[in-house]
Design a protein around this motif. Structure first.
Motif, PDB file in Angstrom:
ATOM      1  N   MET A 186      92.478  -8.696 120.299  1.00  0.00           N
ATOM      2  CA  MET A 186      92.395  -8.707 118.850  1.00  0.00           C
ATOM      3  C   MET A 186      93.471  -7.829 118.217  1.00  0.00           C
ATOM      4  SD  MET A 186      90.674 -10.154 116.501  1.00  0.00           S
ATOM      5  CE  MET A 186      89.295 -10.135 115.462  1.00  0.00           C
ATOM      6  N   PRO A 187      93.726  -6.623 118.693  1.00  0.00           N
ATOM      7  CA  PRO A 187      94.763  -5.802 118.085  1.00  0.00           C
ATOM      8  C   PRO A 187      96.137  -6.454 118.174  1.00  0.00           C
ATOM      9  CG  PRO A 187      93.402  -4.451 119.527  1.00  0.00           C
ATOM     10  CD  PRO A 187      92.964  -5.852 119.693  1.00  0.00           C
ATOM     11  N   LYS A 211      98.705  -7.231 115.046  1.00  0.00           N
ATOM     12  CA  LYS A 211     100.101  -6.789 115.047  1.00  0.00           C
ATOM     13  C   LYS A 211     101.053  -7.948 114.824  1.00  0.00           C
ATOM     14  CE  LYS A 211      99.548  -2.787 118.035  1.00  0.00           C
ATOM     15  NZ  LYS A 211      99.868  -2.203 119.339  1.00  0.00           N
ATOM     16  N   ASP A 212     100.732  -9.104 115.407  1.00  0.00           N
ATOM     17  CA  ASP A 212     101.583 -10.281 115.256  1.00  0.00           C
ATOM     18  C   ASP A 212     101.546 -10.843 113.835  1.00  0.00           C
ATOM     19  OD1 ASP A 212     102.316 -10.067 117.873  1.00  0.00           O
ATOM     20  OD2 ASP A 212     100.912 -11.617 118.595  1.00  0.00           O
ATOM     21  N   HIS A 213     100.406 -10.677 113.156  1.00  0.00           N
ATOM     22  CA  HIS A 213     100.226 -11.270 111.827  1.00  0.00           C
ATOM     23  C   HIS A 213      99.975 -10.206 110.765  1.00  0.00           C
ATOM     24  CE1 HIS A 213     100.112 -15.235 113.611  1.00  0.00           C
ATOM     25  NE2 HIS A 213      99.260 -14.773 114.515  1.00  0.00           N
ATOM     26  N   LEU A 214     100.607  -9.064 110.899  1.00  0.00           N
ATOM     27  CA  LEU A 214     100.421  -7.959 109.964  1.00  0.00           C
ATOM     28  C   LEU A 214     100.869  -8.325 108.553  1.00  0.00           C
ATOM     29  CD1 LEU A 214      99.538  -5.044 109.601  1.00  0.00           C
ATOM     30  CD2 LEU A 214     101.861  -4.329 110.140  1.00  0.00           C
ATOM     31  N   VAL A 215     101.970  -9.011 108.418  1.00  0.00           N
ATOM     32  CA  VAL A 215     102.479  -9.398 107.092  1.00  0.00           C
ATOM     33  C   VAL A 215     101.503 -10.339 106.404  1.00  0.00           C
ATOM     34  CG1 VAL A 215     104.344 -10.591 105.889  1.00  0.00           C
ATOM     35  CG2 VAL A 215     104.871  -9.050 107.778  1.00  0.00           C
ATOM     36  N   GLU A 216     100.967 -11.313 107.143  1.00  0.00           N
ATOM     37  CA  GLU A 216     100.000 -12.253 106.562  1.00  0.00           C
ATOM     38  C   GLU A 216      98.716 -11.533 106.146  1.00  0.00           C
ATOM     39  OE1 GLU A 216     101.547 -12.827 109.465  1.00  0.00           O
ATOM     40  OE2 GLU A 216     102.648 -14.708 109.223  1.00  0.00           O
ATOM     41  N   ALA A 217      98.257 -10.598 106.968  1.00  0.00           N
ATOM     42  CA  ALA A 217      97.036  -9.854 106.652  1.00  0.00           C
ATOM     43  C   ALA A 217      97.225  -8.996 105.404  1.00  0.00           C
ATOM     44  CB  ALA A 217      96.637  -8.995 107.843  1.00  0.00           C
ATOM     45  N   LEU A 218      98.359  -8.317 105.299  1.00  0.00           N
ATOM     46  CA  LEU A 218      98.624  -7.493 104.109  1.00  0.00           C
ATOM     47  C   LEU A 218      98.780  -8.357 102.862  1.00  0.00           C
ATOM     48  CD1 LEU A 218     101.039  -4.777 105.558  1.00  0.00           C
ATOM     49  CD2 LEU A 218      98.617  -4.545 104.941  1.00  0.00           C
TER      50      LEU A 218
END
Length: 164
Positions: free
Chosen positions: A1-2, A6-13
């Motif tokens: 999960m982490p 990390k791979d989709h940090l931009v999408e999450a933000l």
């Protein structure tokens, strides 16, 4: 999960920012429309002419919005418009208060202006305001002024030798 985060940090933000902006917009809209959940009580008023008033129209005291129109119906017995008003519970109105349909100007919208009376007893939820004044037909008044502007005959001039 982490690793996925990390791979989709931009999408999450970006998603978090969209949710924050949506929450701010909702709070702003509720504040501006007066729908913040404040308690209110309902009053009724009968008008001979309720032109320009609809559900959602402002109810004002001294020019300040204190409520809105929540319902309208025609009384089949008297043919008067019965308007239900929702008034902020912080505003206590005397029993002899009056209501008038008025407009903000020639091009402005209409609202109900409440004028507090001097009675020591206050209106309660479900009471009716009995002293009312219906809407004035501004276009009819303007038309009557225009139509009367040429109706009067000019003063007749006296003959030259008649005043002597």
């Amino acid at each position: 999960m982490p690793q996925i985060l990390k791979d989709h940090l931009v999408e999450a933000l970006t998603g978090l920012a969209v949710i924050a902006v949506a929450a701010w917009f909702l709070a702003f809209a509720l504040d501006r429309t007066g729908s913040t959940g404040t308690s209110s009580y309902e009053l009724a008023a009968r008008f001979p002419n309720a032109a320009g008033i609809s559900v959602g129209s402002d109810v004002r005291v001294s020019g300040m919005k204190v409520g809105s129109v929540t319902a309208q119906r025609l009384d089949p017995a008297t043919y008067q418009a019965v308007v239900t008003l929702s008034v902020d519970s912080a505003v206590k109105l005397p029993l002899d208060s009056s209501a008038a349909i008025t407009s903000e100007g020639l091009l402005g919208g209409s609202f109900i202006a409440l004028v507090p009376g001097g009675d020591p007893d206050m209106l309660a939820a479900g009471d009716e305001i009995t002293d009312t004044q219906g809407a004035t037909d501004l276009m009819g008044l303007i038309g009557s002024v225009i139509n009367r502007s040429g109706a009067e005959e000019p003063a007749k001039a006296e003959p030259a030798g008649a005043a002597e």
